[in-house]
Design a protein around this motif. Structure first.
Motif, short mmCIF file in Angstrom:
data_model
loop_
_atom_site.label_atom_id
_atom_site.label_comp_id
_atom_site.label_asym_id
_atom_site.label_seq_id
_atom_site.Cartn_x
_atom_site.Cartn_y
_atom_site.Cartn_z
N UNK A 144 0.86 -1.18 0.00
CA UNK A 144 0.00 0.00 0.00
C UNK A 144 0.90 1.23 0.00
N UNK A 145 0.55 2.24 -0.81
CA UNK A 145 1.39 3.44 -0.86
C UNK A 145 0.55 4.65 -1.23
N UNK A 173 -0.10 6.99 -14.60
CA UNK A 173 0.59 5.72 -14.86
C UNK A 173 0.83 4.93 -13.59
N UNK A 174 1.10 5.64 -12.48
CA UNK A 174 1.33 4.97 -11.21
C UNK A 174 0.07 4.27 -10.73
N UNK A 175 -1.08 4.93 -10.86
CA UNK A 175 -2.34 4.30 -10.45
C UNK A 175 -2.55 3.00 -11.22
N UNK A 185 -3.73 1.80 -3.71
CA UNK A 185 -3.48 3.22 -3.94
C UNK A 185 -4.11 3.99 -2.78
N UNK A 186 -3.28 4.74 -2.05
CA UNK A 186 -3.71 5.43 -0.83
C UNK A 186 -3.78 6.94 -1.09
#
Length: 356
Positions: A144-145, A173-175, A185-186
């Motif tokens: 989780x980040x 792109x990160x999601x 995704x936090x």
């Protein structure tokens, strides 16, 4: 840990797992205590905690020595699952080292032997704009980040930015990459605009791992109704937090106590549904606010709000007591057992099973 090996010893004395300060639990009848035991026998999940043992006494000298050692010692939470978060910032190597250390402690059986401990990050600042860093983090056990901390990252705006620039192309792109990996995704420290954009983009549930409702306590650290609804629309969760000074309430006498925390929980449950509410206490084994002084960080504050004048939230001071005491409060205030079980772990366990 190989047979006969000697476990590492901390370079400074560390805080105890329990009873560091007097922090009474809500009073229950014998029948209510039986109900509590039955609820806690099911899934109990913290979406965000720092279940590490801090130096005790905690001062600049002990913190520097401990931080420089790179040591991580987990305390016993008694929970079935806890997302154990690294502090914000740092390098990719440091984030990987944290995930590796947490995983090693988990696998060694030296601590939290009955708890699944999953690595987490407050923010993805350590990867910069290089999304390949996500693979390294996942390989180290990070599950989780946050897309950003308060001041923002190259991925998204932080809650301290005005205006919030929104998700960047790299952030989008990160999601997508995190969803493919099975990493939550936090949005806990992400700005409002970026959070809503992330929710529109997401194809899997998002989390606000540790926050509360801005309607209950009007600071940027809390989440407005539109962000709460956006996260719920993804099938996601908000974990109600209990860091000192965070989830206070305008209805309280001025202190930050268990009642305040639960006012946020009740409001969110009414707004978005019980199925979208969980717990993310954001606590340590040790002096949470003392860490700010020892590390030379400014204490959390918000414009127009009362000064932070408490050291801990009684009843939710550490990762071992927070969730059981929240469950006890809900029992004492007439909540149904099935709803309490969902909030203290069932919702988060179901979400995690569907994401990983």
């Amino acid at each position: 840990m190989s047979q006969g090996s000697v476990p590492p010893q901390p370079v400074v004395p560390l805080a105890t797992d329990r009873d560091r300060v007097a922090s009474p639990a809500p009073e229950l009848s014998s029948g209510q205590r039986e109900r509590l035991a039955d609820i806690l026998a099911g899934p109990t999940v913290s979406l965000h905690d720092h279940p590490v043992r801090l130096p005790d006494p905690l001062n600049e000298r002990s913190w520097i020595r401990f931080a420089d050692s790179g040591q991580v010692f987990l305390g016993e939470t008694g929970l079935s699952t806890v997302f154990a978060s690294k502090l914000a910032g740092g390098t990719l190597d440091e984030a990987v080292a944290f995930g590796t250390a947490v995983t090693a402690q988990q696998n060694s059986g030296a601590a939290t032997s009955d708890t699944t401990v999953l690595g987490a990050l407050e923010d993805l600042g350590p990867i910069g704009t290089e999304l390949r860093g996500l693979d390294a983090l996942y390989g180290a056990g990070i599950r989780c980040a946050g897309l950003a901390y308060n001041t923002g990252t190259a991925l998204a705006g932080g809650l301290g930015q005005d205006p919030d620039p929104g998700l960047s192309p790299v952030g989008r792109g990160a999601v997508r990459a995190m969803e493919e990996l099975g990493m939550l995704v936090d949005l806990a420290h992400v700005g409002d605009r970026s959070s809503i954009e992330a929710a529109r983009l997401a194809t899997r549930p998002l989390v606000i791992s540790h926050a509360g409702a801005r309607t209950v306590w009007p600071t940027p650290r809390m989440k407005p109704d539109e962000v709460l609804r956006a996260v719920a629309s993804t099938g996601g969760l908000i974990g109600i937090e209990a860091a000192p000074g965070s989830t206070r309430s305008r209805a309280s006498s001025g202190d930050h106590d268990l009642d305040d925390v639960m006012h946020h929980l009740e409001y969110c449950a009414e707004l978005i549904g019980i199925e979208h509410v969980a717990l993310g206490p954001d606590t340590f084994f040790g002096d949470h606010l003392g860490l700010y002084a020892a590390a030379g960080w400014p204490r959390p504050s918000a414009s127009g709000m009362p000064a932070l004048d408490i050291e801990f939230v009684a009843g939710m001071e550490n990762p071992a007591e927070a969730i059981p005491n929240a469950a006890a409060w809900l029992i004492a205030h007439g909540w149904a057992d099935a709803d309490i079980a969902a909030i203290v772990g069932g919702n988060a366990a179901r979400l995690w099973e569907g994401v990983r």
